[in-house]
Motif scaffolding. Structure first.
Motif, PDB file in Angstrom:
ATOM      1  N   ILE A 207     -47.553  -1.570  20.918  1.00 39.51           N
ATOM      2  CA  ILE A 207     -48.960  -1.218  21.096  1.00 39.51           C
ATOM      3  C   ILE A 207     -49.869  -2.307  20.542  1.00 39.51           C
ATOM      4  O   ILE A 207     -50.907  -2.636  21.120  1.00 39.51           O
ATOM      5  CB  ILE A 207     -49.253   0.132  20.408  1.00 39.51           C
ATOM      6  N   TRP A 212     -53.950  -4.885  27.430  1.00 45.21           N
ATOM      7  CA  TRP A 212     -53.834  -3.525  27.940  1.00 45.21           C
ATOM      8  C   TRP A 212     -53.925  -3.513  29.461  1.00 45.21           C
ATOM      9  O   TRP A 212     -54.696  -4.239  30.065  1.00 45.21           O
ATOM     10  CB  TRP A 212     -54.930  -2.638  27.345  1.00 45.21           C
ATOM     11  N   ARG A 216     -49.014  -0.707  30.403  1.00 46.16           N
ATOM     12  CA  ARG A 216     -48.975  -0.554  28.945  1.00 46.16           C
ATOM     13  C   ARG A 216     -49.489   0.829  28.533  1.00 46.16           C
ATOM     14  O   ARG A 216     -48.959   1.438  27.592  1.00 46.16           O
ATOM     15  CB  ARG A 216     -49.811  -1.652  28.294  1.00 46.16           C
ATOM     16  N   ILE A 217     -50.510   1.322  29.214  1.00 42.56           N
ATOM     17  CA  ILE A 217     -51.019   2.659  28.895  1.00 42.56           C
ATOM     18  C   ILE A 217     -49.952   3.716  29.177  1.00 42.56           C
ATOM     19  O   ILE A 217     -49.742   4.634  28.379  1.00 42.56           O
ATOM     20  CB  ILE A 217     -52.303   2.948  29.708  1.00 42.56           C
ATOM     21  N   PHE A 218     -49.256   3.584  30.320  1.00 36.85           N
ATOM     22  CA  PHE A 218     -48.199   4.529  30.662  1.00 36.85           C
ATOM     23  C   PHE A 218     -47.095   4.527  29.610  1.00 36.85           C
ATOM     24  O   PHE A 218     -46.675   5.580  29.114  1.00 36.85           O
ATOM     25  CB  PHE A 218     -47.621   4.184  32.035  1.00 36.85           C
ATOM     26  N   SER A 220     -47.252   3.455  26.535  1.00 38.46           N
ATOM     27  CA  SER A 220     -47.731   3.866  25.220  1.00 38.46           C
ATOM     28  C   SER A 220     -47.827   5.382  25.110  1.00 38.46           C
ATOM     29  O   SER A 220     -47.392   5.970  24.117  1.00 38.46           O
ATOM     30  CB  SER A 220     -49.106   3.241  24.944  1.00 38.46           C
ATOM     31  N   VAL A 221     -48.371   6.028  26.151  1.00 36.46           N
ATOM     32  CA  VAL A 221     -48.558   7.478  26.096  1.00 36.46           C
ATOM     33  C   VAL A 221     -47.217   8.199  26.118  1.00 36.46           C
ATOM     34  O   VAL A 221     -46.897   9.001  25.230  1.00 36.46           O
ATOM     35  CB  VAL A 221     -49.450   7.956  27.260  1.00 36.46           C
ATOM     36  N   PHE A 222     -46.400   7.901  27.138  1.00 31.84           N
ATOM     37  CA  PHE A 222     -45.128   8.608  27.268  1.00 31.84           C
ATOM     38  C   PHE A 222     -44.123   8.145  26.213  1.00 31.84           C
ATOM     39  O   PHE A 222     -43.327   8.944  25.709  1.00 31.84           O
ATOM     40  CB  PHE A 222     -44.554   8.408  28.668  1.00 31.84           C
ATOM     41  N   LEU A 224     -44.797   6.982  23.121  1.00 39.76           N
ATOM     42  CA  LEU A 224     -45.136   7.536  21.820  1.00 39.76           C
ATOM     43  C   LEU A 224     -44.857   9.040  21.757  1.00 39.76           C
ATOM     44  O   LEU A 224     -44.472   9.565  20.707  1.00 39.76           O
ATOM     45  CB  LEU A 224     -46.607   7.264  21.498  1.00 39.76           C
ATOM     46  N   SER A 225     -45.046   9.731  22.882  1.00 41.80           N
ATOM     47  CA  SER A 225     -44.708  11.159  22.909  1.00 41.80           C
ATOM     48  C   SER A 225     -43.218  11.362  22.669  1.00 41.80           C
ATOM     49  O   SER A 225     -42.804  12.215  21.866  1.00 41.80           O
ATOM     50  CB  SER A 225     -45.123  11.765  24.250  1.00 41.80           C
ATOM     51  N   THR A 228     -42.339  10.536  19.037  1.00 47.85           N
ATOM     52  CA  THR A 228     -42.683  11.630  18.125  1.00 47.85           C
ATOM     53  C   THR A 228     -41.636  12.727  18.168  1.00 47.85           C
ATOM     54  O   THR A 228     -41.233  13.274  17.132  1.00 47.85           O
ATOM     55  CB  THR A 228     -44.066  12.196  18.488  1.00 47.85           C
TER      56      THR A 228
END
Length: 304
Positions: A207, A212, A216-218, A220-222, A224-225, A228
């Motif tokens: 990140i 960006w 990268r957004i895709f 980062s979101v999926f 990082l989910s 977690t």
């Protein structure tokens, strides 16, 4: 005399009464109700369960080989590093002596230790400790310890090595199952927790670097989910499988060192990142094999 006595028996005999003692509650229950199968959430759960069952069935032939694949991918970056040092010995000495101000004898010893401490020992615990020392020594020796991207990536590599050690603890526990050893069980749980948490630091480094875009957004979101979920141990195996697929695709397209000319200086950096990402993928594969451990949501759900 008997005509004055009212025995008061019910009209129906108790042999055919469903509740002869009167314990039944005639009012409708207001407690738990069965889930509605037509609810959208229940449909999603049913589809997810079918997908999990299908993957479980078709992955059975591969499951016995997961420990070997995971361990190989974790240590392959150390083999590549040792090979690069041997093939670029003079260049490495020049860099250490010129830019890092190593003395001649110290620079030779530094490189020699990095080559000799390779993961060939049959004692896994000592091999893991040796490789951990290589990661730390290289960070200080090459002056990259305070580089954020390098630091986070190496934390993930350390997480993979801890997963190897955790797998060894699991195997030893199975070998001596007749001997009670709570300390070994507790140690295994904490090592698995540490390995899970450290493995996800790669995405934090991802990140913080680069420009960006939609890709990268895709990721980062999926990503990082899924990270977690891996860290807290919720659906950890399936989240780790998703990360293995995501990292494998990313590694092939982003760290394509084979497409760069051999004389280009960027080639070595891409190769270094490529094999380090393979090590992190190996740690995730070991997580798929041995599970998240006792300190996880998945394990607590089994208890409660």
């Amino acid at each position: 005399m008997t005509s004055r006595i009212n025995i008061g028996r019910p009209a129906s005999t108790s042999y055919h009464s469903p509740d002869p003692h009167g314990f039944a509650n005639s009012r409708p229950s207001t407690g738990y109700r069965a889930a509605n199968p037509d609810h959208p959430l229940e449909r999603i759960r049913a589809v997810a369960k079918q997908v999990e069952d299908t993957i479980e069935i078709y992955s059975q032939p591969l499951r016995p080989h997961l420990p070997t694949i995971g361990r190989f991918l974790i240590i392959v970056t150390f083999y590549e590093d040792a090979l690069r040092i041997m093939t670029q010995w003079n260049d490495q000495l020049w860099y250490l002596q010129t830019h890092r101000h190593f003395y001649k004898g110290i620079s030779h010893l530094f490189l020699l230790l990095n080559v000799l401490v390779s993961p060939h020992s049959k004692y896994t615990e000592y091999a893991v400790i040796g490789l951990l020392s290589v990661v730390i020594i290289q960070g200080f020796g090459y002056g990259l310890m305070f580089d954020l991207t390098f630091f986070l990536r190496n934390l993930s590599v350390i997480g993979g090595l801890i997963m190897v050690f955790s797998e060894t603890v699991v195997n030893e526990k199975k070998s001596f199952a007749g001997i009670p050893s709570m300390s070994e069980t507790d140690r295994k749980k904490y090592f698995l927790l540490a390995g899970r948490v450290l493995l996800i630091f790669l995405f934090l480094g991802f990140i913080f670097q680069g420009e960006w875009g939609m890709g990268r957004i895709f990721m980062s979101v999926f990503g990082l989910s899924a990270c977690t979920m891996v860290a807290i141990g919720f659906k950890a195996k399936w989240s780790a499988i998703f990360l293995v697929i995501l990292l494998s695709v990313f590694n092939v397209f982003a760290n394509d060192w084979w497409s760069v000319h051999s004389a280009h200086p960027q080639r070595d950096f891409l190769k270094y990142d490529f094999f380090q990402t393979l090590s992190i993928i190996g740690g995730l594969i070991l997580l798929v094999n041995i599970g998240p451990g006792g300190l996880s949501v998945d394990e607590k759900k089994k208890t409660y």
